[in-house]
Enzyme design. Structure first.
Site, PDB file in Angstrom:
ATOM      1  N   GLU A 189       0.821  -1.207   0.000  1.00 22.64           N
ATOM      2  CA  GLU A 189       0.000   0.000   0.000  1.00 22.64           C
ATOM      3  C   GLU A 189       0.861   1.266   0.000  1.00 22.64           C
ATOM      4  O   GLU A 189       0.546   2.253  -0.683  1.00 22.64           O
ATOM      5  CB  GLU A 189      -0.918   0.012   1.231  1.00 22.64           C
ATOM      6  CG  GLU A 189      -1.896  -1.156   1.292  1.00 22.64           C
ATOM      7  CD  GLU A 189      -1.364  -2.324   2.112  1.00 22.64           C
ATOM      8  OE1 GLU A 189      -2.164  -2.964   2.810  1.00 22.64           O
ATOM      9  OE2 GLU A 189      -0.134  -2.594   2.046  1.00 22.64           O
TER      10      GLU A 189
ATOM     11  N   ALA B  82       5.052 -38.335  -6.786  1.00 23.78           N
ATOM     12  CA  ALA B  82       4.823 -38.734  -8.172  1.00 23.78           C
ATOM     13  C   ALA B  82       4.546 -40.228  -8.192  1.00 23.78           C
ATOM     14  O   ALA B  82       5.287 -41.013  -7.588  1.00 23.78           O
ATOM     15  CB  ALA B  82       6.037 -38.400  -9.029  1.00 23.78           C
TER      16      ALA B  82
ATOM     17  N   TRP C 231      12.832 -41.714 -13.202  1.00 22.20           N
ATOM     18  CA  TRP C 231      11.777 -40.719 -13.028  1.00 22.20           C
ATOM     19  C   TRP C 231      10.456 -41.259 -13.549  1.00 22.20           C
ATOM     20  O   TRP C 231      10.370 -41.778 -14.672  1.00 22.20           O
ATOM     21  CB  TRP C 231      12.123 -39.431 -13.753  1.00 22.20           C
ATOM     22  CG  TRP C 231      13.105 -38.568 -13.025  1.00 22.20           C
ATOM     23  CD1 TRP C 231      13.266 -38.451 -11.681  1.00 22.20           C
ATOM     24  CD2 TRP C 231      14.069 -37.696 -13.629  1.00 22.20           C
ATOM     25  NE1 TRP C 231      14.268 -37.552 -11.389  1.00 22.20           N
ATOM     26  CE2 TRP C 231      14.780 -37.066 -12.566  1.00 22.20           C
ATOM     27  CE3 TRP C 231      14.393 -37.371 -14.941  1.00 22.20           C
ATOM     28  CZ2 TRP C 231      15.788 -36.146 -12.796  1.00 22.20           C
ATOM     29  CZ3 TRP C 231      15.400 -36.445 -15.169  1.00 22.20           C
ATOM     30  CH2 TRP C 231      16.091 -35.849 -14.089  1.00 22.20           C
TER      31      TRP C 231
ATOM     32  N   THR D 139      15.459 -41.790   1.521  1.00 21.94           N
ATOM     33  CA  THR D 139      15.510 -41.165   0.204  1.00 21.94           C
ATOM     34  C   THR D 139      16.927 -40.690  -0.122  1.00 21.94           C
ATOM     35  O   THR D 139      17.407 -40.845  -1.245  1.00 21.94           O
ATOM     36  CB  THR D 139      14.527 -39.980   0.144  1.00 21.94           C
ATOM     37  OG1 THR D 139      13.196 -40.468   0.300  1.00 21.94           O
ATOM     38  CG2 THR D 139      14.635 -39.235  -1.181  1.00 21.94           C
TER      39      THR D 139
ATOM     40  N   ASP E 118      18.893 -42.269  -3.297  1.00 21.38           N
ATOM     41  CA  ASP E 118      18.990 -41.446  -4.506  1.00 21.38           C
ATOM     42  C   ASP E 118      20.124 -40.429  -4.507  1.00 21.38           C
ATOM     43  O   ASP E 118      20.451 -39.874  -5.561  1.00 21.38           O
ATOM     44  CB  ASP E 118      17.671 -40.695  -4.719  1.00 21.38           C
ATOM     45  CG  ASP E 118      16.488 -41.631  -4.918  1.00 21.38           C
ATOM     46  OD1 ASP E 118      16.713 -42.763  -5.393  1.00 21.38           O
ATOM     47  OD2 ASP E 118      15.351 -41.234  -4.601  1.00 21.38           O
TER      48      ASP E 118
ATOM     49  N   LEU F 129      18.134 -31.907  -3.792  1.00 17.22           N
ATOM     50  CA  LEU F 129      16.932 -31.336  -3.162  1.00 17.22           C
ATOM     51  C   LEU F 129      16.974 -29.810  -3.139  1.00 17.22           C
ATOM     52  O   LEU F 129      16.550 -29.188  -2.172  1.00 17.22           O
ATOM     53  CB  LEU F 129      16.755 -31.877  -1.734  1.00 17.22           C
ATOM     54  CG  LEU F 129      16.616 -33.388  -1.614  1.00 17.22           C
ATOM     55  CD1 LEU F 129      16.555 -33.809  -0.143  1.00 17.22           C
ATOM     56  CD2 LEU F 129      15.376 -33.893  -2.350  1.00 17.22           C
TER      57      LEU F 129
END
Length: 385
Positions: free
Chosen positions: A65, A167, A191, A217, A221, A225
């Protein structure tokens, strides 16, 4: 922000919506730049023309503002202010915006929603109305509430909004199978989701203050990240690992790239040789209580909230996903489904140990390449419980 022109004419329901949409668009430019403050955009309109506008960034200190009023100058007198969030009426890092709005001679304020901050929560509107300013509230409220949801969750509970992202194949697998006896293929060949989905996940990381994963994880892998969008952010994405036995390898990508932006929660001693080695490498190590080998995930979330992490993206495997759901720390879920069938039961999104069904609300879907996503909420983040 510089003033810009608009061909939209006198204030009507239609033009109000156009100007509010502009305020929301400006507010969204504050992604990754405003936390721990909310994203706010403001537009000043006089005689159907935009005479000043602005959006807030934390380092810029001035609220949206104020930027809009300064850009408008004398043209602010008699103008209408469009803002996605109620102007503040308390003194924090800056003075109250309501005082500036009144002093500028603004005649009308159109706000999408009230501020969820209990220090404001309608008092700003009351102050403006007491000064003779016309106030209208509720236009584009749903869109505004979505923009402010991470701030609302934190300001009402001092806990971050936690989004579980995963996923999956159509048969609910987190990973694709590979032939026995062969070396595990590199991560890029495992993937599940499309390039478009992965790009959206990067945008989700960019909009988050912290990313949370489990040691499983990391060991499987060896991920970085990180936020790979290349877009500006005020603070580095905090990469958080739950690692009860402190197994995080010193040669992992996370440790080798650590610069104060990797945080490990553990049950191991903070003064152990491994903990000291991790700290020397730039990793923060925090010991938490727990039961057996399990960390108290509520304590994890509470500590992240204490560090003013307003939004946490959970990217993990079945074990941590299940534990997070069982602990009740997940507020929101975003599942990306790829048109693939894995045909095996080796890597489901949640482990068999999670039994209670949870219902998602306010469901939205979207398509990313050949994939589609489903997003929904497990709780109303505008409530304290």
């Amino acid at each position: 922000m510089n003033a810009s022109a608009s061909s939209v004419s006198t204030p009507t329901v239609t033009s109000d919506a156009v100007f509010m949409d502009r305020a929301l668009e400006l507010a969204a430019r504050g992604v990754a730049l405003t936390s721990p403050n909310p994203m706010v955009g403001a537009v000043l309109v006089r005689d159907g023309r935009i005479v000043g506008e602005g959006f807030h960034t934390y380092q810029g200190i001035r609220h949206a503002e104020i930027i809009a009023i300064e850009a408008a100058g004398e043209a602010a007198r008699g103008a209408a202010l469009y803002v996605n969030l109620e102007p503040c009426c308390h003194t924090g890092r800056t003075g109250p915006c309501t005082k500036a709005v009144i002093a500028a001679g603004i005649a009308r304020v159109v706000a999408a929603m009230a501020d969820p901050n209990p220090s404001v929560a309608g008092r700003g509107f009351e102050e403006l109305r007491a000064a003779g300013i016309e106030v209208a509230v509720g236009l584009r409220e749903d869109e505004a509430r979505r923009l402010a949801e991470v701030f609302a969750r934190w300001i009402l509970s001092r806990r971050p909004l936690v989004t579980l992202k995963s996923a999956l194949t159509l048969d609910g697998q987190l990973v694709l199978p590979h032939p026995r006896g062969r070396a595990r293929p590199p991560l890029r060949d495992r993937w599940i989701s499309s390039p478009e989905s992965r790009a959206e996940v990067q945008r989700m990381r960019h909009a988050s203050d912290a990313l949370l994963t489990g040691i499983g994880t990391v060991l499987d892998d060896d991920p970085l990240l990180n936020d790979r969008t290349g877009l500006p952010r005020r603070r580095k994405l905090l990469r958080v690992v739950t690692d009860s036995r402190l197994r995080l390898p010193l040669r992992s990508k996370l440790v080798r790239s650590a610069d104060g932006d990797v945080l490990v929660f553990t049950r191991a001693r903070e003064d152990s040789p491994k903990a000291r080695a991790l700290r020397s490498a730039g990793v923060q190590v925090v010991r938490l209580a727990g039961r057996g080998t399990q960390l108290d995930l509520r304590a994890v979330v509470a500590e992240l909230g204490r560090r003013e992490m307003l939004s946490v993206l959970l990217e993990a495997g079945a074990t941590l996903n299940s534990a997070a759901l069982a602990a009740g720390i997940v507020d929101k879920m975003r599942l990306f489904y790829a048109p693939k069938v894995a045909g095996f039961a080796g890597g489901r999104a949640v482990s068999k140990g999670f039994q209670a069904a949870r219902e998602l609300h306010n469901i939205t879907t979207a398509q990313f390449g050949v994939d589609f996503s489903i997003e929904g909420y497990l709780r109303n983040v505008y409530r304290t419980r």
